[in-house]
Design an enzyme around this catalytic site. Structure first.
Site, mmCIF file in Angstrom:
data_model
loop_
_atom_site.group_PDB
_atom_site.id
_atom_site.type_symbol
_atom_site.label_atom_id
_atom_site.label_comp_id
_atom_site.label_asym_id
_atom_site.label_seq_id
_atom_site.Cartn_x
_atom_site.Cartn_y
_atom_site.Cartn_z
ATOM 1 N N THR A 49 0.861 -1.184 0.000
ATOM 2 C CA THR A 49 0.000 0.000 0.000
ATOM 3 C C THR A 49 0.899 1.237 0.000
ATOM 4 O O THR A 49 2.126 1.122 -0.028
ATOM 5 C CB THR A 49 -0.915 0.038 1.234
ATOM 6 O OG1 THR A 49 -0.129 0.354 2.407
ATOM 7 C CG2 THR A 49 -1.610 -1.316 1.460
ATOM 8 N N CYS A 50 0.283 2.406 0.079
ATOM 9 C CA CYS A 50 1.101 3.626 0.074
ATOM 10 C C CYS A 50 1.943 3.751 1.341
ATOM 11 O O CYS A 50 2.951 4.450 1.348
ATOM 12 C CB CYS A 50 0.220 4.862 -0.102
ATOM 13 S SG CYS A 50 -0.998 5.089 1.198
ATOM 14 N N GLN A 116 -9.690 1.968 5.301
ATOM 15 C CA GLN A 116 -9.310 1.494 3.968
ATOM 16 C C GLN A 116 -8.406 0.273 4.016
ATOM 17 O O GLN A 116 -8.446 -0.598 3.145
ATOM 18 C CB GLN A 116 -8.623 2.620 3.205
ATOM 19 C CG GLN A 116 -8.498 2.356 1.720
ATOM 20 C CD GLN A 116 -7.910 3.553 0.981
ATOM 21 O OE1 GLN A 116 -7.525 4.536 1.590
ATOM 22 N NE2 GLN A 116 -7.838 3.467 -0.320
ATOM 23 N N GLY A 191 -9.186 6.932 -9.384
ATOM 24 C CA GLY A 191 -9.354 5.655 -8.700
ATOM 25 C C GLY A 191 -10.050 5.805 -7.355
ATOM 26 O O GLY A 191 -10.730 6.803 -7.089
#
Length: 431
Positions: A49-50, A116, A191
């Site tokens: 992920t980021c 998330q 997105g």
């Protein structure tokens, strides 16, 4: 067999380092196939992920599995291992299980309680299954972690008002610029993160939003998903118009899956646009780090969101205590399942021996009853004898799996093997 997690996160490495190791979804299959081809690695999953890049592996031999995983990271990212070592963390067995559950529960996120990450863990599990990386052990671990994440969110209030990276970015913009109602906003990308940006911008009063994307159709689909947004003025522009839109904007967010820098310092120098704020929430970054040195331009990336996050975290610290209790329960459940795997061979041997005896005795009984009776009642007798065997075996199996003490459990297994002559039975079959 052991479980290990090897990786880095926002706690151990800067965004510059994290983006070097980022594994995009279109490379996950290759990554999993490569990992599982190593001699010591049985199963693998990639959580990228980021804010983190973590590899979960099940190893036949711990040291060899860790060595092979680190070698994979170096070769796959083309970053020297001696450089990576200082940023990586390694956790084993229970610590690895607890880490994944904390991640799924949002307790290890940049934004405490952010929602998330649970979907990202679920997607990681799905890809690991799809590409044959996850087997029996990782499937159980991820299943338990997803359950833990859901329990944390339903049984505590840690997710109440919790902000995602997207909402933290919008909060930062509001802190720096004041009201967003009169600000012209551009979002690069269409997105999931872009959708969250739009949601949070609208909640903060932003009304003029332009979405720039390589695919205008995807941007249109995003707006359709948003539904009615009264008072908001949306525009969609192609990627070719990006710098024209930036020139006309006060606030720019970048959120794309592109692995390349899309906005360079020289690009903005040519615009000569002061009074601009750029927030890059993409990993790898989309905005050149040197952009922030331009006069009149404020530039931020995901690491800069920590200050925003900190002010929102304090009121959720107490909720962490309750969440940790839930996670401890889930880890204990997984550990109990893991330990029960040791009993599987003995249980299988016992059931196999009982089944062999049942079949032999049934065959004798049916032959004495005569072919006509046997044909008419074979199913009934089959079900009856199977039911008897299952009921006889039920309590020993349950008690054996339930033994928490390792030595006690092993003594029980040895007793079963001796009393039922299981080892001899196996040797005879093998011979």
């Amino acid at each position: 067999m052991n479980i290990a997690v090897i990786g880095l996160s926002h706690k151990t490495a800067t965004v510059e380092v994290r983006e070097k190791l980022s594994i995009q979804e279109d490379r996950v299959q290759t990554a999993l196939q490569t990992l599982c081809s190593y001699p010591s690695i049985e199963e693998a999953a990639v959580l990228s992920t980021c804010n983190r890049m973590e590899l979960y592996v099940v190893t036949r031999e711990t040291e060899g599995g860790i060595r092979e995983t680190m070698q994979f990271l170096s070769e796959f990212s083309q970053v020297p291992l001696q450089f990576l070592r200082r940023y990586l963390f390694i956790l084993l067995r229970q610590d690895a299980a607890m880490h994944l559950m904390r991640v799924a529960g949002g307790l290890d996120s940049l934004v405490l309680g952010e929602g998330q990450i649970l979907a990202q863990v679920k997607h990681t599990h799905k890809l690991a299954q799809q590409y044959n990386g996850a087997g029996r052990i990782l499937n159980q671990l991820f299943k338990q972690a997803l359950n833990a994440g859901k329990r944390v969110r339903t049984e505590t209030e840690i997710g109440t008002g919790a902000v995602s990276i997207s909402s933290a970015a919008v909060e930062l913009a509001q802190m720096k610029l004041g009201s967003l109602a009169d600000k012209r906003v551009m979002i690069l990308g269409a997105g999931k993160m872009a959708k969250l940006l739009v949601t949070h911008l609208l909640s903060k009063g932003a009304k003029q939003i332009t979405i720039v994307n390589r695919s205008p159709q995807k941007a249109k689909e995003l707006l359709v998903q948003m539904g009615k947004t009264e008072g908001a003025n949306f525009q969609i522009e192609p990627i070719e118009a990006m710098f024209e839109v930036i020139r006309a904007s006060d606030l720019v967010f970048t959120s794309t899956a592109s692995p390349e820098i899309l906005i360079h310092k020289s690009d903005l120098e040519a615009l000569n646009h002061e009074g601009l704020m750029i927030v890059d929430i993409s990993v790898p970054r989309n905005v050149d780090g040197a952009v922030g040195t331009l006069p009149g331009v404020m530039s931020f990336n995901v690491d800069d969101l920590q200050a925003v996050v900190s002010s929102n975290q304090e009121n959720r610290r107490q909720m962490m205590l309750k969440a940790e209790v839930i996670l401890e329960e889930c880890v204990a459940e997984f550990d109990s399942w893991w330990r029960s795997l040791e009993t599987v061979p003995t249980i299988s041997q016992l059931r196999q021996k009982m089944e062999t005896i049942r079949e032999q005795e049934m065959e004798k009984a049916l032959s004495r009853l005569g072919s006509e009776f046997a044909e008419r009642h074979q199913d009934v007798i089959e079900n009856l004898t199977r039911g008897i065997i299952n009921k006889i075996l039920h309590d020993p199996m349950v008690q054996l799996r339930a033994q928490q003490d390792i030595e006690t459990r092993r003594r029980c297994m040895q007793a079963l093997q001796m009393l039922f002559d299981l080892e001899t039975n196996n040797q005879l079959k093998e011979g």
